[in-house]
Design an enzyme around this catalytic site. Structure first.
Site, short mmCIF file in Angstrom:
data_model
loop_
_atom_site.label_atom_id
_atom_site.label_comp_id
_atom_site.label_asym_id
_atom_site.label_seq_id
_atom_site.Cartn_x
_atom_site.Cartn_y
_atom_site.Cartn_z
N TYR A 126 22.32 4.48 -3.97
CA TYR A 126 22.50 4.61 -2.51
C TYR A 126 21.27 5.30 -1.90
CZ TYR A 126 24.77 5.68 1.95
OH TYR A 126 25.08 5.77 3.29
N SER A 159 20.34 6.76 6.56
CA SER A 159 21.26 7.82 6.10
C SER A 159 20.47 9.11 5.96
CB SER A 159 21.83 7.42 4.74
OG SER A 159 22.47 8.51 4.11
P1 NAD Z 1 32.73 1.62 5.92
O1 NAD Z 1 32.96 1.42 4.45
O2 NAD Z 1 33.82 2.16 6.77
O3 NAD Z 1 32.18 0.29 6.58
C1 NAD Z 1 31.28 -0.58 5.94
C2 NAD Z 1 31.48 -1.97 6.47
O4 NAD Z 1 30.59 -2.85 5.77
C3 NAD Z 1 32.91 -2.50 6.24
O5 NAD Z 1 33.38 -3.13 7.40
C4 NAD Z 1 32.73 -3.45 5.08
O6 NAD Z 1 33.70 -4.50 5.05
C5 NAD Z 1 31.32 -3.97 5.34
N1 NAD Z 1 30.74 -4.51 4.11
C6 NAD Z 1 30.63 -3.89 2.91
N2 NAD Z 1 30.15 -4.73 2.00
C7 NAD Z 1 29.94 -5.92 2.63
C8 NAD Z 1 29.48 -7.19 2.21
N3 NAD Z 1 29.16 -7.43 0.92
N4 NAD Z 1 29.38 -8.18 3.10
C9 NAD Z 1 29.75 -7.98 4.39
N5 NAD Z 1 30.21 -6.79 4.86
C10 NAD Z 1 30.31 -5.78 3.98
O7 NAD Z 1 31.49 2.61 5.96
P2 NAD Z 1 30.70 3.25 7.18
O8 NAD Z 1 30.67 4.71 6.95
O9 NAD Z 1 31.16 2.75 8.49
O10 NAD Z 1 29.24 2.71 6.84
C11 NAD Z 1 28.45 1.94 7.71
C12 NAD Z 1 27.00 2.17 7.38
O11 NAD Z 1 26.66 3.51 7.65
C13 NAD Z 1 26.64 1.93 5.90
O12 NAD Z 1 25.38 1.33 5.80
C14 NAD Z 1 26.61 3.34 5.35
O13 NAD Z 1 25.81 3.44 4.21
C15 NAD Z 1 26.02 4.07 6.53
N6 NAD Z 1 26.22 5.52 6.54
C16 NAD Z 1 27.47 6.05 6.55
C17 NAD Z 1 27.60 7.43 6.57
C18 NAD Z 1 28.94 8.11 6.60
O14 NAD Z 1 28.99 9.33 6.46
N7 NAD Z 1 30.04 7.41 6.75
C19 NAD Z 1 26.47 8.25 6.60
C20 NAD Z 1 25.22 7.66 6.59
C21 NAD Z 1 25.10 6.28 6.57
#
Ligand code: NAD
Length: 251
Positions: free
Chosen positions: A156, A143
């Protein structure tokens, strides 16, 4: 597909693959030829069907990565079905937003458990298989908060700094075995993870004003980076955290 980026016949495991960035990267790898194991606590029929529509195999493994036993069960299920793991994307992640003075132990532990602890043990177990294969690609999802402190998200930020360091530490140990361990650090992307931010008019504007690309990122924006780090195009790339952020960190 240029052979450098071709993933035909590769087996990729993507945690949190049902929605958001995980679904976007899964589709990207499937478009490049890979079969995909979607690991999630909720099964998404839509993502699985989209992968199958591309002519690839797709399998859903329902697992909760907050449970200590999950990584072992997931890797065993994949090996039983496919006999190998070529690509692992540790994407599942959660965020808790609370001022640090009120931050609970529960929120600290849950975030660290899913975002960094389970990701490390997924790497360890997949890495053992990849060592036998003498080849493998691991992509951890970091991130911007692997580099910056963020606001109201101490666990986080800590978990994402940890994932960047886990990436480098494993890369140092495993490059000699033909295993590339790298990370993608997405910028501000429009997914469930950032819903609260995008609904906060003040924060949303402040964020958008700072992004040189002048838009929030979309799950599709990670496809190219994921294919690159999963393919032989990145065979001499080790321990790198590839920022895909519309220019945010450059400012
Ligand atoms: P999201 O919430 O849309 O997706 C997260 C996914 O992880 C979901 O499908 C959820 O069901 C799954 N998940 C969560 N907890 C879980 C568990 N205990 N067991 C199994 N699966 C689980 O979020 P996203 O934005 O797609 O995030 C994906 C990754 O990207 C994460 O690691 C997040 O920290 C990272 N990220 C996101 C952003 C952003 O701006 N959206 C930026 C930087 C990093």
């Amino acid at each position: 597909m240029n052979s450098l980026f071709d993933l035909t016949g590769k087996v990729a495991v993507v945690t949190g693959g049902s929605t958001g960035l995980g679904a976007g990267m899964s589709l990207g790898l499937a478009e490049a030829g890979a079969d995909i194991v979607l690991v999630d606590r909720v099964a998404s029929i839509e993502t699985e069907q989209n992968i199958k529509a591309l002519g690839r195999q797709s399998m859903v493994v329902v697992a909760d990565l907050s449970k200590r036993e999950s990584p072992q069960e997931i890797i065993k299920t994949v090996i039983d079905k496919f006999g190998r793991i070529d690509i692992l994307i540790n994407n599942a992640g959660i965020i808790r937003r609370t001022p640090a003075v009120d931050f609970s132990e529960k929120d600290w532990d849950e975030v660290m458990m899913i975002n960094s602890r389970s990701a490390f043990f997924m790497c360890q177990l997949a890495g053992r298989e990849m060592m036998k294969q003498k080849k493998g690609k691991i992509i951890n999802v970091a991130s911007l908060l692997s580099f910056q402190g963020g606001i109201l998200v101490p666990s986080y930020a800590a978990s994402k700094a940890a994932i960047a360091q886990i990436t480098k530490s494993l890369a140092n140990e495993w490059a000699q075995y033909g295993i590339n361990v790298n990370a993608i650090a997405p910028g501000y992307m429009a997914t469930n993870n950032t819903k609260a931010l995008r609904e906060d008019a003040v924060r949303s504007k402040a964020i958008l004003d700072r992004i040189p690309a002048a838009r929030w990122g979309m799950p599709e924006d990670l496809k190219g980076a994921a294919i690159f780090l999963a393919s032989s195009a990145s065979d001499y790339v080790n321990g790198h955290v590839l920022v895909v952020d519309g220019g945010w960190l450059a400012r």
